[in-house]
Design a protein around this motif. Structure first.
Motif, PDB file in Angstrom:
ATOM      1  N   TRP A 165      53.651  22.461  27.281  1.00  0.00           N
ATOM      2  CA  TRP A 165      52.828  21.512  26.539  1.00  0.00           C
ATOM      3  C   TRP A 165      51.465  22.090  26.145  1.00  0.00           C
ATOM      4  N   GLY A 202      52.919  21.690  20.383  1.00  0.00           N
ATOM      5  CA  GLY A 202      52.268  20.413  20.142  1.00  0.00           C
ATOM      6  C   GLY A 202      51.012  20.597  19.323  1.00  0.00           C
ATOM      7  N   ASP A 220      56.441  14.945  16.493  1.00  0.00           N
ATOM      8  CA  ASP A 220      56.269  16.148  17.301  1.00  0.00           C
ATOM      9  C   ASP A 220      56.916  15.957  18.672  1.00  0.00           C
ATOM     10  N   ALA A 276      54.217  15.986  21.202  1.00  0.00           N
ATOM     11  CA  ALA A 276      53.042  15.142  20.974  1.00  0.00           C
ATOM     12  C   ALA A 276      52.599  14.512  22.279  1.00  0.00           C
ATOM     13  N   SER A 315      53.171  10.966  15.169  1.00  0.00           N
ATOM     14  CA  SER A 315      52.466  11.523  16.318  1.00  0.00           C
ATOM     15  C   SER A 315      50.969  11.429  16.069  1.00  0.00           C
TER      16      SER A 315
END
Length: 719
Positions: free
Chosen positions: A112, A116, A193, A196, A207
């Motif tokens: 993450w 993103g 996304d 997201a 998103s």
């Protein structure tokens, strides 16, 4: 110079290599600038040495010569309007080779942080970096209000590992966006996304760029000590809640921050040690209760922002309570804006519907045999545990992952490479997820499996060959005991084994005894409606059943509303029927659950050896004709034992129970007590174990066992 083919590709949105076409080095020609803004009538490049005019080629396309200048901004005009902006195509990549290598390998433990949308400062300029995995796409663009949702404006750079990225200078958190993904076979689709960290409020599906400011946590003391609260010897009683329907205010659900006060205070007052929240990863359809998520890295915006959700967890920790969340890696919905056919191919799902379609829920199944997809999910587990300080994840529908033929008829499933039904890819995924959760997540967390079969070793550590979960829901115990208690008392003698069979396997796993939301929906009736008899008898039956449950080995879970015996089954569109507490019987039920929690926490014999056969001994297991059960619970050597007796008939009995110690045994809790709405029948506070040996115990006492009741007896001598 720019060719007519380039012009045609730019204006039609067919540019495949945008950093070769746009920016200050068109097709490798250093200093030759190509820029595109369909809203502009004129454009110039602003450099430290002055302004350089650009030639308009029509429809927002401009070219010019920068010479040796490498630093510039663009100024555009349309009529009286003027705006300056940084050219995204002058910036280099953000992701380094290590990120791409780990993504390709499927081992990026902080996925993450790479993929993103992230607000960053890059090459001295503030903006937002976007990165998405779409290996089979022909072209990917970022679109949003900031560029008129025009896919020609922010075409992304293709990197290794199937990743596309672009840095868009000047963007701020809060902006909405999607990816416009053009598959190899033509056309394009707008996709949210997958990484997201914030979204629009459903039914909108875009998103949202999340804030980059760190949250100021205030739970250091909890995080340092929570390993004492989440282990298998700790007292764990879990209050399961659906945030959208626990309580309504002015016709709406509570926000995260409101729940951080009201829900947390209530569960704490009720004596629960943990709150378990039904899934909060963003989901479009409210009727799925969160079990069909489309944004696995974003807390639903229905109740506030991600930081608002963190505030709820912070508030629970301040009260000394843990927070679990249901997590759904078994399947995902077919919504067009989400993961299905993400880059024009079956990317996240299996291509073969015999493996990739879930008939029970009309959903798609993750292809966890693909390293990148497995990484997407394992990193997601770590994300929730680290970024939100969750104390654990309850993993939904584990059984559906373990068996290739789950809910499928012959010929509708694909055997494994050995010809069997075991899903080896899912087994590997679950083991890796648990190993990473316990190894990478903060200390003291737990994972809990909703696993409804007899799969061996669900809570055995990975290094010993198990799946590695901390706990497992005991679905067999739940089904058996509910079947028993729904029978009229006169017939219970014929179903006696339903209440005892759970102890045959009761210590094979670290069990949680669940009375969850699934038991009070879809026509199953509320817990009160399951009970036979008139209203008063139903309450007595349910009080006795809860007493049996709290005295039985295993951690406890109770769904909201069950603690005060809500009359009707749960409806996610409405708040709980808090008005029921105006009835003394329902208020008494609530008092009973509070006192059961208090007793369970106070007496180590009731929790310290929940998963240890040495912590349990039957006294009366075969009193079928009387529908009586009695047993002893033991802690460690320094803990006093607890005797539990349950009478599941509406007949008062004088019952001799064998006890391990002589002397006075206090009646610590009696579900028939008047303050719980019962008949106030019992033993005037205590019994004396001055009788002869009985049922393999050296002492005994005669106990008044009220009708439809459970009693807890504790010796009065020193512990």
């Amino acid at each position: 110079m720019i060719t007519q083919d380039d012009v045609a590709e730019i204006k039609s949105g067919r540019v495949l290599d945008p950093f070769a076409v746009f920016g200050p080095r068109h097709r490798g020609q250093a200093g030759f600038l190509v820029a595109f803004d369909p809203a502009a009538e004129t454009m110039e490049a602003l450099t430290p040495k002055g302004s350089l005019p650009m030639q308009a080629l029509g429809d927002g396309l401009f070219t010019g010569q920068l010479g040796t200048e490498t630093s510039y901004r663009l100024r555009a005009t349309k009529g009286p309007h003027l705006w300056d902006f940084d050219d995204p195509y002058r910036f280099g990549p953000v992701l380094g080779p290590l990120d791409l290598h780990l993504i390709s390998e499927g081992t990026h433990r902080r996925l993450w942080q790479a993929l993103g949308a992230h607000a960053i400062t890059h090459e001295g300029c503030a903006g937002v970096h976007f990165a998405v995995w779409a290996p089979n796409a022909r072209q990917v663009s970022v679109v949003g209000d900031f560029n008129g949702w025009d896919r020609r404006r922010a075409v992304m750079r293709r990197r290794g590992a199937g990743v596309w990225e672009i840095f868009l200078p000047g963007l701020q958190p809060g902006e909405t966006y999607k990816y416009d993904i053009a598959p190899m076979h033509g056309g394009s689709a707008l996709k949210a996304d997958p990484l997201a960290r914030a979204t629009q409020l459903p039914p909108d599906t875009a998103s949202r760029i999340a804030t980059s400011q760190p949250y100021d946590w205030a739970d250091d003391a909890w995080m340092e000590s929570r390993h004492l609260r989440n282990n298998r010897e700790a007292p764990i009683t879990i209050y399961e809640a659906h945030l959208g329907s626990w309580r309504h205010r002015d016709g709406r659900s509570l926000t995260y921050r409101e729940a951080g006060i009201e829900l947390v205070d209530y569960a704490h007052d009720m004596g629960f040690t943990h709150i378990e929240l039904m899934p909060l990863a963003e989901y479009p359809f409210g009727g799925s209760w969160g079990y069909q998520p489309t944004a696995m890295y974003a807390p639903t915006s229905r109740f506030g922002t991600p930081d608002d959700f963190r505030a709820l967890i912070d508030a629970a920790h301040a009260k000394g309570m843990g927070v679990l969340m249901d997590w759904v890696p078994a399947h995902f919905p077919t919504d067009a804006h989400a993961l299905a056919q993400f880059d024009g191919t079956a990317l996240y799902e299996h291509g073969d519907p015999r493996e990739g379609y879930h008939p029970d829920w009309n959903t798609l199944i993750y292809n966890v045999g693909r390293t990148e997809v497995k990484n997407f999910l394992t990193a997601n587990a770590i994300f929730w545990l680290r970024e939100f300080h969750l104390d654990g994840l309850r993993v939904d529908a584990v059984a559906s992952m373990l068996y290739r033929d789950y809910s499928r008829k012959q010929g509708e499933w694909v055997p494994n490479h050995l010809g069997g039904r075991e899903n080896f890819e899912s087994i590997t995924f679950l083991r890796e997820m648990n190993a990473l959760a316990y190894g990478e997540g903060p200390d003291g967390l737990m994972t809990v499996a909703e696993e409804s079969t007899a799969w061996p070793g669900v809570t055995t550590p990975v290094h010993e060959g198990g799946l590695g979960f901390g706990f497992k829901w005991n679905m067999g115990w739940m089904n058996d005991t509910l079947r028993y208690i729904e029978h009229d008392p006169i017939h219970r003698r014929h179903h006696h084994d339903l209440m005892t069979f759970g102890l045959v396997y009761g210590f094979s796993e670290n069990f949680v005894l669940p009375i969850s939301h699934d038991e009070v929906v879809h026509g199953k009736g509320s817990m009160l409606q399951k009970m036979p008899g008139d209203h008063a008898t139903k309450l007595s039956n349910l009080r006795a059943y809860y007493g049996f449950m709290w005295g039985h080995p295993g951690k406890k879970l109770l769904f909201m509303g069950c603690e005060f015996a809500q009359d009707h089954e749960w409806n996610h569109d409405f708040g709980l029927d808090w008005g029921a507490l105006n009835h003394p019987g329902h208020a008494g039920m609530q008092r009973l659950v509070r006192d059961l929690n208090t007793l369970y926490r106070a007496e180590p014999a009731l929790h310290a050896r929940d998963a240890d056969s040495n912590g349990f001994a039957w006294v009366d297991r075969e009193a079928r004709a009387e529908s009586v059960f009695s047993w002893l619970r033991y802690g460690h050597a320094e803990h006093r034992p607890v005797a539990v007796l349950t009478n599941f008939t509406p007949v008062e009995r004088q019952w001799r129970i064998g006890l391990p110690r002589p002397g006075r045994w206090r009646e610590a809790l009696n579900t028939d007590a008047g303050l719980y709405g019962g008949g106030n029948r019992g033993n005037f506070g205590s019994v004396h174990a001055n009788g002869p040996p009985h049922a393999a115990q050296p002492h005994s006492a005669v106990v008044t066992l009220p009708p439809l009741s459970t009693l807890f007896l504790i010796p009065e001598d020193d512990r």
